[in-house]
Scaffold this motif. Structure first.
Motif, PDB file in Angstrom:
ATOM      1  N   ASN A 155      41.378  49.318 151.538  1.00  0.00           N
ATOM      2  CA  ASN A 155      42.452  49.723 152.467  1.00  0.00           C
ATOM      3  C   ASN A 155      42.483  51.237 152.689  1.00  0.00           C
ATOM      4  O   ASN A 155      43.394  51.734 153.348  1.00  0.00           O
ATOM      5  N   TRP A 156      41.509  51.952 152.138  1.00  0.00           N
ATOM      6  CA  TRP A 156      41.502  53.416 152.244  1.00  0.00           C
ATOM      7  C   TRP A 156      40.178  53.890 152.839  1.00  0.00           C
ATOM      8  O   TRP A 156      39.171  53.998 152.155  1.00  0.00           O
ATOM      9  N   LYS A 157      40.202  54.179 154.108  1.00  0.00           N
ATOM     10  CA  LYS A 157      39.017  54.693 154.773  1.00  0.00           C
ATOM     11  C   LYS A 157      38.907  56.198 154.517  1.00  0.00           C
ATOM     12  O   LYS A 157      39.907  56.920 154.480  1.00  0.00           O
ATOM     13  N   GLY A 158      37.698  56.658 154.313  1.00  0.00           N
ATOM     14  CA  GLY A 158      37.486  58.094 154.132  1.00  0.00           C
ATOM     15  C   GLY A 158      37.575  58.557 152.691  1.00  0.00           C
ATOM     16  O   GLY A 158      37.468  59.761 152.419  1.00  0.00           O
ATOM     17  N   VAL A 159      37.784  57.628 151.747  1.00  0.00           N
ATOM     18  CA  VAL A 159      37.762  58.000 150.329  1.00  0.00           C
ATOM     19  C   VAL A 159      36.412  57.580 149.765  1.00  0.00           C
ATOM     20  O   VAL A 159      36.064  56.401 149.758  1.00  0.00           O
ATOM     21  N   GLU A 160      35.649  58.564 149.295  1.00  0.00           N
ATOM     22  CA  GLU A 160      34.310  58.309 148.756  1.00  0.00           C
ATOM     23  C   GLU A 160      34.406  58.113 147.249  1.00  0.00           C
ATOM     24  O   GLU A 160      35.076  58.869 146.550  1.00  0.00           O
ATOM     25  N   TRP A 161      33.718  57.099 146.741  1.00  0.00           N
ATOM     26  CA  TRP A 161      33.744  56.744 145.319  1.00  0.00           C
ATOM     27  C   TRP A 161      32.322  56.794 144.781  1.00  0.00           C
ATOM     28  O   TRP A 161      31.444  56.085 145.254  1.00  0.00           O
TER      29      TRP A 161
END
Length: 297
Positions: A114-120
């Motif tokens: 649900n979180w676009k733009g968060v890199e893991w």
């Protein structure tokens, strides 16, 4: 050596657990904790993402500062405890428990959808050693030109250790001063051997001593003192819930947790001072026969 979470881990060395325990309390012990799960999160919304799954106030955390936190389920139970280190407003370094690896990775993956733009980024293969004890700073000083004095407990920095750039965090899980040193995979043995060979005040210590040290210091171990049916308030970890988060809520299980903060929980983890060896969690109970029981009364 023993199997733990898919790794072959050192439980104790020739020195033995009681002697290693005392050595860390008086000098410096070096632990292999490379089984812990290291990862990074990046992106403009990374703080909001991490606050959506933990009760910590990460906005107020200073750069290169750390906090203990907890991943929460919808009932307010603790999925795992973790250390969150803020490098900047757009990057965090996170360490979770090896025993919860598969569960944690599935949890994080599901929430990241649900979180676009968060890199893991999972830092698999990267070494992690913990230098712990009152002589830890003296030993580490031999291997770095950096001044360790400004590096307070709960703070971290990128430092050159034994000629290798490492992520060095002042802290640990023994109740002593110390450092957790994250090392590039191909340089882990080099840095570890350099530290071990530099001073008679440092010795290898196994996970048995790490467990007895954290127990003596009153620190939680997931699966023993914490689980998914235990909230931070019940675990006596209410301090990880930031003041702003208490006012705003917005984290999993917040209604249950905030009610417990207001009214008190029905149960709470406490510490006991005992005269002899303590009973470990889930230790087998002594069973007595009906005849012994009748005789006893």
């Amino acid at each position: 050596m023993a199997e733990f979470a898919g790794y072959s881990m050192p439980i104790q060395y020739t020195q033995g657990i009681p002697d290693s325990h005392k050595w860390v309390r008086s000098k410096a012990g070096l632990f292999d904790v490379g089984h812990m799960v290291q990862m990074k999160f990046r992106g403009p919304k990374v703080t909001a993402f991490l606050e959506s799954i933990t009760p910590s106030d990460l906005n107020s955390l200073a750069p290169f500062s750390s906090t203990l936190s907890v991943l929460l389920n919808t009932n307010g139970g603790i999925v795992d405890d973790l250390i969150i280190t803020k490098h900047s407003e757009t990057e965090y370094y996170v360490v979770t428990n090896a025993g919860c690896r598969e569960k944690d990775l599935a949890y994080l993956k599901s929430h990241l959808e649900n979180w676009k733009g968060v890199e893991w980024e999972l830092l698999d293969g990267r070494g992690l050693i913990a230098l712990q004890g009152p002589f830890a700073a003296d030993v580490l000083n031999i291997h770095t030109t950096a001044d360790l004095t400004p590096l307070k407990f709960g703070q971290s920095a990128y430092l050159t250790v034994a000629g290798v750039e490492c992520h060095v965090a002042r802290g640990g899980y023994t109740g002593e001063d110390g450092f957790e040193i994250s090392i590039k995979e191909e340089k882990t043995v080099q840095v570890t051997e350099s530290i071990l060979g530099s001073s008679p005040d440092v010795r290898l210590a196994g996970l048995g001593a790490r467990d007895s040290l954290r127990l003596e210091a009153g620190m939680c171990l997931y699966g023993h003192d914490l689980d998914e049916t235990t909230t931070p308030v019940e675990a006596s970890l209410a301090w990880v819930i930031g003041k702003r988060r208490r006012a705003e809520g917005g984290f999993p299980g917040s209604s249950t947790i905030l009610q417990q903060l207001r009214e008190g929980p029905a149960r709470r983890r406490v510490g006991l001072v005992v005269k002899e060896a303590p009973a470990r969690g889930m230790a087998p109970r002594n069973r007595i026969s009906p005849a012994q029981k009748e005789q006893q009364y």
